[in-house]
Design a protein around this motif. Structure first.
Motif, PDB file in Angstrom:
ATOM      1  N   PHE A   1       0.830  -1.207   0.000  1.00  0.00           N
ATOM      2  CA  PHE A   1       0.000   0.000   0.000  1.00  0.00           C
ATOM      3  C   PHE A   1       0.864   1.256   0.000  1.00  0.00           C
ATOM      4  O   PHE A   1       0.636   2.199  -0.773  1.00  0.00           O
TER       5      PHE A   1
ATOM      6  N   GLU B   1       1.055   4.223  -2.739  1.00  0.00           N
ATOM      7  CA  GLU B   1       0.667   5.540  -2.234  1.00  0.00           C
ATOM      8  C   GLU B   1       1.794   6.560  -2.386  1.00  0.00           C
ATOM      9  O   GLU B   1       1.541   7.765  -2.556  1.00  0.00           O
TER      10      GLU B   1
ATOM     11  N   TYR C   1      -9.323   0.438  -5.507  1.00  0.00           N
ATOM     12  CA  TYR C   1     -10.388   0.933  -4.635  1.00  0.00           C
ATOM     13  C   TYR C   1     -10.796  -0.148  -3.633  1.00  0.00           C
ATOM     14  O   TYR C   1     -10.915   0.123  -2.424  1.00  0.00           O
TER      15      TYR C   1
ATOM     16  N   THR D   1      -8.282  -0.481  -0.894  1.00  0.00           N
ATOM     17  CA  THR D   1      -8.346   0.556   0.142  1.00  0.00           C
ATOM     18  C   THR D   1      -9.402   0.214   1.185  1.00  0.00           C
ATOM     19  O   THR D   1      -9.203   0.448   2.381  1.00  0.00           O
TER      20      THR D   1
ATOM     21  N   ALA E   1      -6.701   5.371   4.575  1.00  0.00           N
ATOM     22  CA  ALA E   1      -6.963   4.454   3.467  1.00  0.00           C
ATOM     23  C   ALA E   1      -8.335   4.720   2.859  1.00  0.00           C
ATOM     24  O   ALA E   1      -8.499   4.725   1.628  1.00  0.00           O
TER      25      ALA E   1
ATOM     26  N   GLY F   1      -9.396   5.895  -0.967  1.00  0.00           N
ATOM     27  CA  GLY F   1     -10.421   5.207  -1.740  1.00  0.00           C
ATOM     28  C   GLY F   1     -11.487   6.155  -2.260  1.00  0.00           C
ATOM     29  O   GLY F   1     -11.944   6.035  -3.406  1.00  0.00           O
TER      30      GLY F   1
END
Length: 394
Positions: free
Chosen positions: A107, A111, A161, A164, A183, A187
């Motif tokens: 993640f 990110e 999506y 998340t 998170a 999303g």
């Protein structure tokens, strides 16, 4: 269980010539373990898989040296769903503690915006780029990708999506509520940007791929009709309005749906391949240019039921017919010709097709299947020690 190797953890992609690929492993994961309540095996399976993390992503092929590995973006995102699926079946704080650091790495890498393999754009959408195709439509010969799909691929937005949301719920389980809120905020950015970028009014279907940035003068959109829009709607229906989901189903039923799965390309396309035979190069060139893939039927079943629960019986008949007509000892082949009689092609026994059709039967259609004891090495076939139904979604 035929596809599970050794101690019951590794899922081979198919027989006789496919080995171990992380995408196929995770696509087959739920139908191989969770629908038959094999929770301990499922945990062992993911523990083995995450040990292969390379440069913060799962690699496509696990049987090659690290230096030759290519990141598998969709498998890395499917992992979030798989971990949550195991914990939905059985709460296990120790297992969650083992998995969260891996999910944190994936993640955080995406990110961070590091423009290598997969990253978030300024709008909050997931861009991909590589020397070879990085989506599931990854066929290539000598470095030439037949469906490169660099930029913003529609199904990767849905998978991001969904990741998340799964990640946020897993973080909340671990008491990390501030990170969970971050998170969810990411999303929501994705959801809003997706709505602005991905609907084609000319086809009444999602764009298959669009350029990374919408404000630049060289921005572009690919309105080719492929099953990837369906995958996106099945994975994350909340990215679409109800009328859009119905339009997606209409286009799929008109152009892509066959008795053996879904075509990978609109038959009206000038590059449509009606048959998938020939040399290795010819087969690879055709594999995502019309060729039918049976495992895609799961996404059609899921979205169709979401929009029309009365279709249950017809969908059940369609899935059972494909399972029964599988090519090798009750297993379903990897793909098939785009045109009738839809001759099966590729691996005669393909893990993702067999497992995902079983998942459709149990998780989506509520059928009951026999299960095995959750211990010891996996054996081929089922034994009727207990039953699993779609009600528990395990």
């Amino acid at each position: 269980a035929t596809f599970v190797l050794g101690d019951g953890g590794v899922i081979v992609a198919g027989y006789p010539w496919l080995d171990v690929w992380s995408r196929d492993w995770l696509l087959a994961f739920r139908g191989t373990f969770l629908v038959r309540e094999q929770i301990e095996r499922a945990q062992r399976s993911l523990q083995l898989l995450v040990a292969q993390l390379t440069d913060d992503f799962l690699p496509q092929r696990l049987t090659v040296p690290n230096a030759l590995r290519t990141p598998c973006i969709d498998a890395s995102l499917w992992l979030f769903h798989a971990v949550e699926g195991v914990l939905d079946c059985k709460e296990d704080a120790e297992f969650l503690g083992q998995m969260l650091p891996v999910l944190d790495r994936i993640f955080s890498r995406i990110e961070s915006g590091e423009k290598n393999h997969a990253w978030l754009t300024s709008e909050g959408l997931l861009e991909n780029a590589g020397t070879v195709p990085l989506t599931w439509m990854d066929a290539h010969v000598d470095g030439h990708g037949f469906t490169p799909r660099r930029g913003l691929a529609v199904e990767l937005q849905a998978l991001w999506y969904a990741a998340t949301q799964s990640y946020a719920r897993l973080l909340e389980r671990a008491g990390r509520v501030e990170r969970a809120a971050e998170a969810r905020e990411l999303g929501e950015r994705t959801r809003l940007a997706f709505g602005r970028r991905f609907w084609s009014t000319s086809t009444n279907y999602p764009f298959d791929c669009v350029s990374g940035e919408s404000e630049k003068g060289d921005s572009w959109e690919d309105a080719t009709i492929r099953p990837n829009g369906l995958i996106a709607a099945a994975v994350a229906p909340e990215l679409f309005e109800s009328w859009q989901r119905l339009e997606i189903l209409s286009r799929v039923e008109e152009l892509l749906l066959t008795e053996r799965g879904l075509r990978t390309l609109d038959p009206r396309s000038p590059v449509y391949a009606s048959h998938a035979g020939g040399t290795i190069e010819e087969r690879r060139a055709a594999s995502h240019q019309g060729t039918v893939w049976p495992h895609l039927l799961l996404y059609y079943v899921r979205l169709k039921l979401h929009e029309d629960p009365t279709a249950h019986d017809l969908l059940r008949e369609r899935v059972l017919a494909l399972l029964v007509r599988g090519r090798a000892l009750g297993h379903v082949a990897q793909n098939a010709d785009a045109e009738p009689p839809h001759r099966f092609r590729g691996s005669p026994a393909y893990a993702a097709a067999t497992a995902m059709l079983l998942e459709a039967l149990v998780v989506d259609l509520g059928e009951t299947v026999p299960t095995e004891p959750d211990s010891g090495p996996a054996e081929a076939g089922f034994s009727a020690h207990s039953t699993s139904t779609g009600e528990g979604r395990c």
